[in-house]
Design a protein around this motif. Structure first.
Motif, mmCIF file in Angstrom:
data_model
loop_
_atom_site.group_PDB
_atom_site.id
_atom_site.type_symbol
_atom_site.label_atom_id
_atom_site.label_comp_id
_atom_site.label_asym_id
_atom_site.label_seq_id
_atom_site.Cartn_x
_atom_site.Cartn_y
_atom_site.Cartn_z
ATOM 1 N N LEU A 98 0.836 -1.198 0.000
ATOM 2 C CA LEU A 98 0.000 0.000 0.000
ATOM 3 C C LEU A 98 0.867 1.242 0.000
ATOM 4 O O LEU A 98 1.881 1.310 0.716
ATOM 5 C CB LEU A 98 -0.925 0.027 1.226
ATOM 6 C CG LEU A 98 -1.983 -1.077 1.325
ATOM 7 C CD1 LEU A 98 -2.731 -0.967 2.643
ATOM 8 C CD2 LEU A 98 -2.967 -0.994 0.148
ATOM 9 N N ASN A 99 0.480 2.220 -0.807
ATOM 10 C CA ASN A 99 1.136 3.519 -0.831
ATOM 11 C C ASN A 99 0.077 4.610 -0.727
ATOM 12 O O ASN A 99 -1.051 4.448 -1.214
ATOM 13 C CB ASN A 99 1.936 3.704 -2.128
ATOM 14 C CG ASN A 99 3.279 3.003 -2.075
ATOM 15 O OD1 ASN A 99 4.129 3.343 -1.259
ATOM 16 N ND2 ASN A 99 3.472 2.018 -2.930
ATOM 17 N N TYR A 100 0.461 5.736 -0.110
ATOM 18 C CA TYR A 100 -0.464 6.842 0.066
ATOM 19 C C TYR A 100 0.200 8.141 -0.363
ATOM 20 O O TYR A 100 1.422 8.252 -0.409
ATOM 21 C CB TYR A 100 -0.900 6.951 1.539
ATOM 22 C CG TYR A 100 -1.529 5.699 2.084
ATOM 23 C CD1 TYR A 100 -2.875 5.442 1.877
ATOM 24 C CD2 TYR A 100 -0.770 4.767 2.799
ATOM 25 C CE1 TYR A 100 -3.466 4.288 2.378
ATOM 26 C CE2 TYR A 100 -1.345 3.614 3.297
ATOM 27 C CZ TYR A 100 -2.693 3.376 3.079
ATOM 28 O OH TYR A 100 -3.270 2.237 3.557
ATOM 29 N N TYR A 145 -0.903 12.532 -1.868
ATOM 30 C CA TYR A 145 -1.897 13.559 -2.169
ATOM 31 C C TYR A 145 -1.546 14.205 -3.495
ATOM 32 O O TYR A 145 -0.446 14.041 -4.017
ATOM 33 C CB TYR A 145 -1.967 14.608 -1.056
ATOM 34 C CG TYR A 145 -0.715 15.441 -0.898
ATOM 35 C CD1 TYR A 145 -0.572 16.672 -1.563
ATOM 36 C CD2 TYR A 145 0.341 15.018 -0.088
ATOM 37 C CE1 TYR A 145 0.566 17.441 -1.418
ATOM 38 C CE2 TYR A 145 1.483 15.777 0.057
ATOM 39 C CZ TYR A 145 1.592 16.990 -0.604
ATOM 40 O OH TYR A 145 2.733 17.736 -0.475
ATOM 41 N N LEU A 187 -6.617 13.124 -2.322
ATOM 42 C CA LEU A 187 -5.786 12.095 -1.701
ATOM 43 C C LEU A 187 -5.619 10.915 -2.649
ATOM 44 O O LEU A 187 -6.405 10.738 -3.583
ATOM 45 C CB LEU A 187 -6.419 11.629 -0.391
ATOM 46 C CG LEU A 187 -6.656 12.698 0.664
ATOM 47 C CD1 LEU A 187 -7.414 12.110 1.851
ATOM 48 C CD2 LEU A 187 -5.341 13.320 1.129
ATOM 49 N N ILE A 188 -4.616 10.094 -2.367
ATOM 50 C CA ILE A 188 -4.310 8.924 -3.194
ATOM 51 C C ILE A 188 -4.124 7.709 -2.301
ATOM 52 O O ILE A 188 -3.449 7.768 -1.272
ATOM 53 C CB ILE A 188 -3.024 9.144 -4.008
ATOM 54 C CG1 ILE A 188 -3.217 10.262 -5.018
ATOM 55 C CG2 ILE A 188 -2.602 7.871 -4.733
ATOM 56 C CD1 ILE A 188 -1.931 10.703 -5.651
ATOM 57 N N GLY A 189 -4.725 6.606 -2.712
ATOM 58 C CA GLY A 189 -4.441 5.315 -2.117
ATOM 59 C C GLY A 189 -4.124 4.330 -3.230
ATOM 60 O O GLY A 189 -4.864 4.236 -4.208
ATOM 61 N N GLU A 190 -3.011 3.625 -3.112
ATOM 62 C CA GLU A 190 -2.565 2.744 -4.197
ATOM 63 C C GLU A 190 -2.244 1.360 -3.659
ATOM 64 O O GLU A 190 -1.541 1.209 -2.654
ATOM 65 C CB GLU A 190 -1.328 3.356 -4.871
ATOM 66 C CG GLU A 190 -0.868 2.623 -6.113
ATOM 67 C CD GLU A 190 0.282 3.371 -6.786
ATOM 68 O OE1 GLU A 190 0.011 4.172 -7.694
ATOM 69 O OE2 GLU A 190 1.441 3.162 -6.378
ATOM 70 N N ARG A 227 -5.691 1.955 -8.013
ATOM 71 C CA ARG A 227 -5.516 3.279 -7.440
ATOM 72 C C ARG A 227 -6.873 3.962 -7.241
ATOM 73 O O ARG A 227 -7.737 3.901 -8.108
ATOM 74 C CB ARG A 227 -4.656 4.102 -8.403
ATOM 75 C CG ARG A 227 -4.089 5.391 -7.889
ATOM 76 C CD ARG A 227 -3.243 6.008 -8.990
ATOM 77 N NE ARG A 227 -2.582 7.219 -8.579
ATOM 78 C CZ ARG A 227 -1.307 7.312 -8.263
ATOM 79 N NH1 ARG A 227 -0.533 6.244 -8.333
ATOM 80 N NH2 ARG A 227 -0.767 8.462 -7.901
ATOM 81 N N GLU A 244 -8.456 7.846 -6.118
ATOM 82 C CA GLU A 244 -8.024 9.235 -5.996
ATOM 83 C C GLU A 244 -9.216 10.138 -5.665
ATOM 84 O O GLU A 244 -9.645 10.945 -6.497
ATOM 85 C CB GLU A 244 -7.361 9.717 -7.287
ATOM 86 C CG GLU A 244 -6.058 9.031 -7.634
ATOM 87 C CD GLU A 244 -5.389 9.649 -8.857
ATOM 88 O OE1 GLU A 244 -5.894 10.670 -9.360
ATOM 89 O OE2 GLU A 244 -4.369 9.115 -9.300
ATOM 90 N N THR A 304 1.422 14.860 -8.210
ATOM 91 C CA THR A 304 1.229 13.934 -7.089
ATOM 92 C C THR A 304 2.500 13.813 -6.253
ATOM 93 O O THR A 304 3.604 13.775 -6.804
ATOM 94 C CB THR A 304 0.849 12.536 -7.643
ATOM 95 O OG1 THR A 304 -0.370 12.655 -8.385
ATOM 96 C CG2 THR A 304 0.653 11.542 -6.522
ATOM 97 N N GLU A 362 4.033 11.360 -3.202
ATOM 98 C CA GLU A 362 3.871 10.119 -2.424
ATOM 99 C C GLU A 362 5.122 9.854 -1.611
ATOM 100 O O GLU A 362 6.229 10.047 -2.085
ATOM 101 C CB GLU A 362 3.618 8.934 -3.358
ATOM 102 C CG GLU A 362 2.307 9.008 -4.137
ATOM 103 C CD GLU A 362 2.113 7.811 -5.027
ATOM 104 O OE1 GLU A 362 2.011 6.673 -4.495
ATOM 105 O OE2 GLU A 362 2.088 7.980 -6.254
#
Length: 239
Positions: A38-40, A42, A78-81, A91, A93, A237, A239
Motif C-alpha cells: 500500500l502507498n499513500y 496527495y 488524496l491517493i491510495g494505491e 488506485r 483518488e 502527485t 507520495e
C-alpha cells in the motif's frame, strides 16, 4: 484549446526540468518505494471542464449549437494505491474539483434582456471518486512512465437538482451524480525523499447530466438530447 496547450506545455516543461537532474547511470532513490503493498499520497492540480451536447434535431448548423466557454479550475485530493503486480496497481483518488463554465444559448434577440437570457454561468464543485488501473513500465533509473484508466463517479455539489426553478427563472439545473471514464498518462520521478508524479488525464461523461426545464419546448433545453462532461486534468502527485 489554448488552455489545453498551456496546461500541457506547463507539465512538459516541469517534467523536463525534473528529469534533467538524472544522469545516464544514477544512484537509485527510494529504491523500495514501489515494493510496498500500500502507498499513500496527495495531489494538487488544474482542470478544464467542458460539455459535449447531442441534439434532437441536429442539422449540422453550428449557429444553433450551445456555445461553451471553458475556464481553468483547481484540484486537490488524496491517493491510495494497492500493488497488484510489478507492472499493475489499483488506485483510488478521491478529490475536490472546482470549475466554472459559461454557456451561450442561441435564438435570443440582441437586446439587454435577450443577452441576459442567452448566458448561463455554471459553477460546479465536484467530489470525484475514480477507481483506476495504473499500468507501469519497468523503472528506468529514477523515473518510470505509466498509463492509467478506469471509471469514476462525481458528486456535483452545485447541481440545483432539487430546485423547483428552471431557466425561465435564471436557474440552470444539473443532476447531482454523474458517471465517467478516465484515461491518461504520467511519469513517476523518484526523488531523494519522495516520489513526484506529473500526469495528464482526460475525463469523458457517460451519463446525461441535464435537468430539463418544465416547458418541453424550452429555448434552453428543449432541443438537447444529451449533455455530458468533457474534461482535462493535470495533476501533480506527491507520495
Amino acid at each position: 484549446m489554448k488552455g489545453f496547450y498551456l496546461l500541457l506545455g506547463s507539465m512538459l516543461i516541469l517534467t523536463s526540468a525534473v528529469s534533467a537532474q538524472f544522469n545516464a547511470d544514477p544512484i537509485l532513490n527510494i529504491e523500495n518505494k514501489d515494493k510496498k503493498f500500500l502507498n499513500y499520497g496527495y495531489f494538487l492540480g488544474f482542470n478544464r471542464y467542458g460539455f459535449k451536447f447531442d441534439y434532437k434535431n441536429d442539422r449540422g448548423d453550428q449557429n444553433t449549437d450551445v456555445q461553451v466557454l471553458e475556464s481553468t479550475g483547481f484540484n486537490v485530493g488524496l491517493i491510495g494505491e494497492m500493488r497488484l503486480h510489478e507492472f499493475l496497481d489499483l488506485r483510488i483518488e478521491p478529490g475536490l474539483y472546482y470549475n466554472a463554465r459559461t454557456l451561450g444559448f442561441p435564438g435570443f434577440q440582441a437586446t439587454e434582456e435577450g443577452e441576459r437570457n442567452a448566458i448561463r454561468e455554471v459553477k460546479s464543485t465536484y467530489i470525484n471518486f475514480p477507481v483506476l488501473l495504473k499500468i507501469n513500465t519497468r523503472r528506468f533509473g529514477n523515473w518510470k512512465p505509466f498509463l492509467v484508466a478506469g471509471p469514476s463517479a462525481s458528486l456535483n455539489l452545485g447541481s440545483n437538482e432539487a430546485s423547483p426553478d428552471d431557466n425561465s427563472s435564471g436557474t440552470f439545473r444539473m443532476k447531482k451524480w454523474t458517471y465517467n471514464y478516465e484515461i491518461g498518462f504520467g511519469i513517476d520521478f523518484y526523488l531523494e525523499y519522495f516520489k513526484f508524479t506529473p500526469s495528464i488525464r482526460g475525463v469523458f461523461g457517460l451519463t446525461d447530466e441535464l435537468i430539463r426545464d418544465n416547458d418541453p419546448n424550452s429555448p434552453w433545453t428543449g432541443n438537447i438530447e444529451k449533455m455530458s462532461t468533457r474534461g482535462l486534468f493535470v495533476n501533480f502527485t506527491f507520495e
